[in-house]
Design a protein around this motif. Structure first.
Motif, PDB file in Angstrom:
ATOM      1  N   TRP A 165      36.642  29.171   6.426  1.00  0.00           N
ATOM      2  CA  TRP A 165      37.218  29.659   4.691  1.00  0.00           C
ATOM      3  C   TRP A 165      36.253  29.661   4.866  1.00  0.00           C
ATOM      4  CZ3 TRP A 165      40.838  25.179   2.732  1.00  0.00           C
ATOM      5  CH2 TRP A 165      42.331  25.695   3.230  1.00  0.00           C
ATOM      6  N   SER A 166      35.304  30.351   3.236  1.00  0.00           N
ATOM      7  CA  SER A 166      34.550  31.191   2.672  1.00  0.00           C
ATOM      8  C   SER A 166      34.468  29.619   1.174  1.00  0.00           C
ATOM      9  CB  SER A 166      35.343  32.348   1.293  1.00  0.00           C
ATOM     10  OG  SER A 166      36.642  32.335   0.892  1.00  0.00           O
ATOM     11  N   SER A 167      33.453  29.407   1.185  1.00  0.00           N
ATOM     12  CA  SER A 167      33.420  28.971  -0.383  1.00  0.00           C
ATOM     13  C   SER A 167      34.067  28.941  -1.053  1.00  0.00           C
ATOM     14  CB  SER A 167      31.765  28.463  -0.800  1.00  0.00           C
ATOM     15  OG  SER A 167      31.867  30.289  -0.929  1.00  0.00           O
ATOM     16  N   MET A 168      34.512  30.286  -1.808  1.00  0.00           N
ATOM     17  CA  MET A 168      35.892  30.735  -2.829  1.00  0.00           C
ATOM     18  C   MET A 168      37.239  29.857  -2.404  1.00  0.00           C
ATOM     19  SD  MET A 168      37.230  34.311  -3.913  1.00  0.00           S
ATOM     20  CE  MET A 168      37.202  34.466  -5.960  1.00  0.00           C
ATOM     21  N   ALA A 169      37.304  30.362  -0.974  1.00  0.00           N
ATOM     22  CA  ALA A 169      38.272  29.275  -0.315  1.00  0.00           C
ATOM     23  C   ALA A 169      38.566  27.982  -0.399  1.00  0.00           C
ATOM     24  CB  ALA A 169      39.019  29.710   1.246  1.00  0.00           C
ATOM     25  N   LYS A 170      37.465  27.556  -0.017  1.00  0.00           N
ATOM     26  CA  LYS A 170      37.025  26.303  -0.022  1.00  0.00           C
ATOM     27  C   LYS A 170      37.367  25.577  -2.268  1.00  0.00           C
ATOM     28  CE  LYS A 170      34.411  25.622   3.430  1.00  0.00           C
ATOM     29  NZ  LYS A 170      32.761  25.933   4.197  1.00  0.00           N
ATOM     30  N   ARG A 171      36.878  26.177  -2.599  1.00  0.00           N
ATOM     31  CA  ARG A 171      36.770  25.731  -3.893  1.00  0.00           C
ATOM     32  C   ARG A 171      38.043  25.530  -4.497  1.00  0.00           C
ATOM     33  NH1 ARG A 171      33.346  29.568  -5.328  1.00  0.00           N
ATOM     34  NH2 ARG A 171      34.256  31.206  -6.824  1.00  0.00           N
ATOM     35  N   ALA A 172      38.869  26.633  -3.997  1.00  0.00           N
ATOM     36  CA  ALA A 172      39.969  26.679  -5.520  1.00  0.00           C
ATOM     37  C   ALA A 172      41.515  25.853  -4.929  1.00  0.00           C
ATOM     38  CB  ALA A 172      40.408  28.203  -3.851  1.00  0.00           C
ATOM     39  N   THR A 173      41.434  25.649  -6.424  1.00  0.00           N
ATOM     40  CA  THR A 173      43.055  24.597  -6.145  1.00  0.00           C
ATOM     41  C   THR A 173      43.863  25.121  -7.270  1.00  0.00           C
ATOM     42  OG1 THR A 173      41.482  24.026  -8.747  1.00  0.00           O
ATOM     43  CG2 THR A 173      41.213  22.292  -7.071  1.00  0.00           C
ATOM     44  N   PRO A 174      44.678  25.786  -6.233  1.00  0.00           N
ATOM     45  CA  PRO A 174      45.820  27.250  -6.358  1.00  0.00           C
ATOM     46  C   PRO A 174      46.846  25.909  -7.726  1.00  0.00           C
ATOM     47  CG  PRO A 174      45.183  26.431  -3.973  1.00  0.00           C
ATOM     48  CD  PRO A 174      44.826  25.386  -4.728  1.00  0.00           C
ATOM     49  N   TYR A 175      47.200  27.047  -8.576  1.00  0.00           N
ATOM     50  CA  TYR A 175      48.636  26.245  -9.721  1.00  0.00           C
ATOM     51  C   TYR A 175      49.709  25.995  -8.637  1.00  0.00           C
ATOM     52  CZ  TYR A 175      51.677  27.714 -13.136  1.00  0.00           C
ATOM     53  OH  TYR A 175      53.253  27.299 -14.234  1.00  0.00           O
ATOM     54  N   VAL A 176      50.357  24.701  -9.776  1.00  0.00           N
ATOM     55  CA  VAL A 176      51.713  24.238  -8.484  1.00  0.00           C
ATOM     56  C   VAL A 176      52.454  25.462  -9.887  1.00  0.00           C
ATOM     57  CG1 VAL A 176      52.384  23.037  -7.811  1.00  0.00           C
ATOM     58  CG2 VAL A 176      50.280  22.770  -8.166  1.00  0.00           C
ATOM     59  N   PRO A 177      53.242  25.965  -9.626  1.00  0.00           N
ATOM     60  CA  PRO A 177      54.269  26.702 -10.114  1.00  0.00           C
ATOM     61  C   PRO A 177      55.502  25.586 -10.152  1.00  0.00           C
ATOM     62  CG  PRO A 177      54.350  28.066  -8.584  1.00  0.00           C
ATOM     63  CD  PRO A 177      53.248  26.957  -8.195  1.00  0.00           C
ATOM     64  N   GLY A 178      56.080  25.806 -11.232  1.00  0.00           N
ATOM     65  CA  GLY A 178      57.560  25.045 -11.511  1.00  0.00           C
ATOM     66  C   GLY A 178      58.502  25.016 -10.078  1.00  0.00           C
ATOM     67  N   GLU A 179      58.940  24.147 -10.049  1.00  0.00           N
ATOM     68  CA  GLU A 179      60.643  24.055  -8.563  1.00  0.00           C
ATOM     69  C   GLU A 179      61.798  25.778  -9.333  1.00  0.00           C
ATOM     70  OE1 GLU A 179      62.133  19.931  -7.897  1.00  0.00           O
ATOM     71  OE2 GLU A 179      60.997  20.041  -9.976  1.00  0.00           O
ATOM     72  N   GLN A 180      61.333  26.010  -7.609  1.00  0.00           N
ATOM     73  CA  GLN A 180      62.080  27.552  -7.544  1.00  0.00           C
ATOM     74  C   GLN A 180      63.274  26.903  -6.938  1.00  0.00           C
ATOM     75  OE1 GLN A 180      62.990  29.605 -10.001  1.00  0.00           O
ATOM     76  NE2 GLN A 180      60.644  29.837 -10.496  1.00  0.00           N
ATOM     77  N   PRO A 181      64.144  26.084  -6.378  1.00  0.00           N
ATOM     78  CA  PRO A 181      65.616  25.458  -6.254  1.00  0.00           C
ATOM     79  C   PRO A 181      66.180  26.249  -5.039  1.00  0.00           C
ATOM     80  CG  PRO A 181      65.864  24.841  -8.426  1.00  0.00           C
ATOM     81  CD  PRO A 181      64.838  25.955  -9.028  1.00  0.00           C
ATOM     82  N   LYS A 182      66.633  26.265  -4.196  1.00  0.00           N
ATOM     83  CA  LYS A 182      67.283  27.274  -3.899  1.00  0.00           C
ATOM     84  C   LYS A 182      68.606  26.971  -4.228  1.00  0.00           C
ATOM     85  CE  LYS A 182      64.728  29.072   0.381  1.00  0.00           C
ATOM     86  NZ  LYS A 182      63.924  27.662   0.663  1.00  0.00           N
TER      87      LYS A 182
END
Ligand code: PMP
Length: 355
Positions: free
Chosen positions: A5-22
């Motif tokens: 992983w690049s340092s960018m991939a390592k430091r990323a803390t992705p956004y968690v969207p609201g649930e999209q239930p099936k």
């Protein structure tokens, strides 16, 4: 985490969207989608486009869409940028206007994607505390080192900052860019779009996801000085020339041409918002004065988390944020009248059991 992983991939803390239930029998009041379908003109335009030539790349700078947006807001095509949802437009804006090493500012209670972008692009940030009633203190955004971003109306609080105050934030940051994220502005009283011709440091970002019922099409846009728009285009063209596909372009153009339909939908949602606000107030909920398509509510007696879980058990999804000081609040998207009646009936049953 991997050594690859690049340092960018390592430091990323992705956004968690609201649930999209099936499941289809869930009442979704958790991601601020519009309960009404888009203008019928959107489906016709997309169908027509399907019959044309998908072999060909779309126009990279989306001139036709930019032109119809420009006409809608009484600016020129050169004042308009379009992207794959306003999230993408915001990401390009972070790249184009904010600098690693120069601290930007945003409210401490706000759209949780901002810290995600800041971390990803290595831009330091400071959060400005909102007041106890969740309103913003305008002066604390003055003279920022690296720039300012805030949603107006704010999410998840639903509160609007008056235009005069937006103006003073822009005027008091003459050397940096102020981004006003107007994802919900069509449900509010005033937009800052009318200021873009007067202030070269103001970028207004909007979306077709809420008032135009097109969250699934992914079309967002920014309005600002020509120089700002050129910077956004430079970022896009260094990343992906074709962020909007032919179907999205056709659908979005049709939506902007059917302004009457959008106006009607907005008025329906505002009427439902006012009705449900009264009903919830009668149940002794504290409902913030919303200028969005959602309400932000709390109750002295009942834990927000309990209400969230019990509504979920009954197949009604609302949004709960498990972090103080908003951990006693629920964010509830405005649905149709029928949906909100079902929501209210279920809520009353839950509350009666809790008493
Ligand atoms: N800004 C705010 C404040 C939002 O709440 C949202 C929706 N999650 C967005 C931007 C992004 O919307 P979209 O990418 O669908 O245009």
């Amino acid at each position: 985490m991997s050594k690859f992983w690049s340092s960018m991939a390592k430091r990323a803390t992705p956004y968690v969207p609201g649930e999209q239930p099936k499941e289809i029998n869930v009442l979704k009041l958790n991601t601020n989608e519009n309960p009404y379908p888009p203008s019928p003109a959107v489906a016709s335009a997309i169908t027509e486009e399907l019959g044309k030539d998908l072999r060909l790349y779309p126009p990279p700078n989306a001139e036709d869409l930019r032109e119809v947006i420009a006409t809608t807001y009484d600016v020129t095509t050169e004042n308009v940028f379009v992207g794959n949802g306003s999230d993408e437009v915001l990401a390009f804006a972070f790249m184009a206007f904010f600098e690693p090493g120069q601290t930007i500012r945003f409210p401490d209670i706000t759209y949780s994607f901002y810290p995600v972008y800041a971390t990803l692009f290595d831009i330091p940030y400071e959060t400005v505390p909102v007041q106890r009633d969740f309103t913003l203190t305008t002066e604390s955004f003055y003279q920022s080192e690296g720039g300012v971003i805030f949603p107006n109306p704010n999410a998840p609080t639903s509160l609007s900052l008056p235009l005069e105050e937006v103006k003073s934030i822009v005027e008091n940051n003459p050397h940096t860019v102020v981004i006003v994220d107007e994802a919900y502005v069509d449900f509010a009283q005033q937009s800052a779009v009318e200021l873009v011709n007067d202030y070269p440091n103001l970028l207004v970002v909007q979306t077709t996801s809420k008032s135009r019922s097109l969250a699934g099409l992914r079309v967002g846009y920014a309005l600002g000085d020509e120089q700002l728009i050129q910077a956004l285009i430079r970022m896009k063209d260094s990343f992906n020339s074709y962020t909007l596909d032919r179907l999205a372009l056709a659908g979005a153009i049709a939506s902007f041409k059917d302004q009457t339909y959008t106006e009607k939908t907005i008025q329906k949602i505002i009427a439902t918002r006012s009705w449900i606000t009264d009903e919830m107030t009668q149940l002794r909920f504290h409902v913030l004065p919303s200028e969005t398509n959602f309400i932000f509510v709390s109750h002295e007696q009942y834990e927000a988390n309990t209400l969230y879980n019990q509504l979920k058990e009954k197949n009604i999804l609302v949004r709960y944020f498990d972090s103080p000081p908003i951990d006693q609040y629920l964010r509830i998207t405005i649905g149709t009248d029928e949906e909100m009646q079902l929501f209210l009936k279920t809520l009353k049953e839950i509350i009666n059991k809790l008493e």
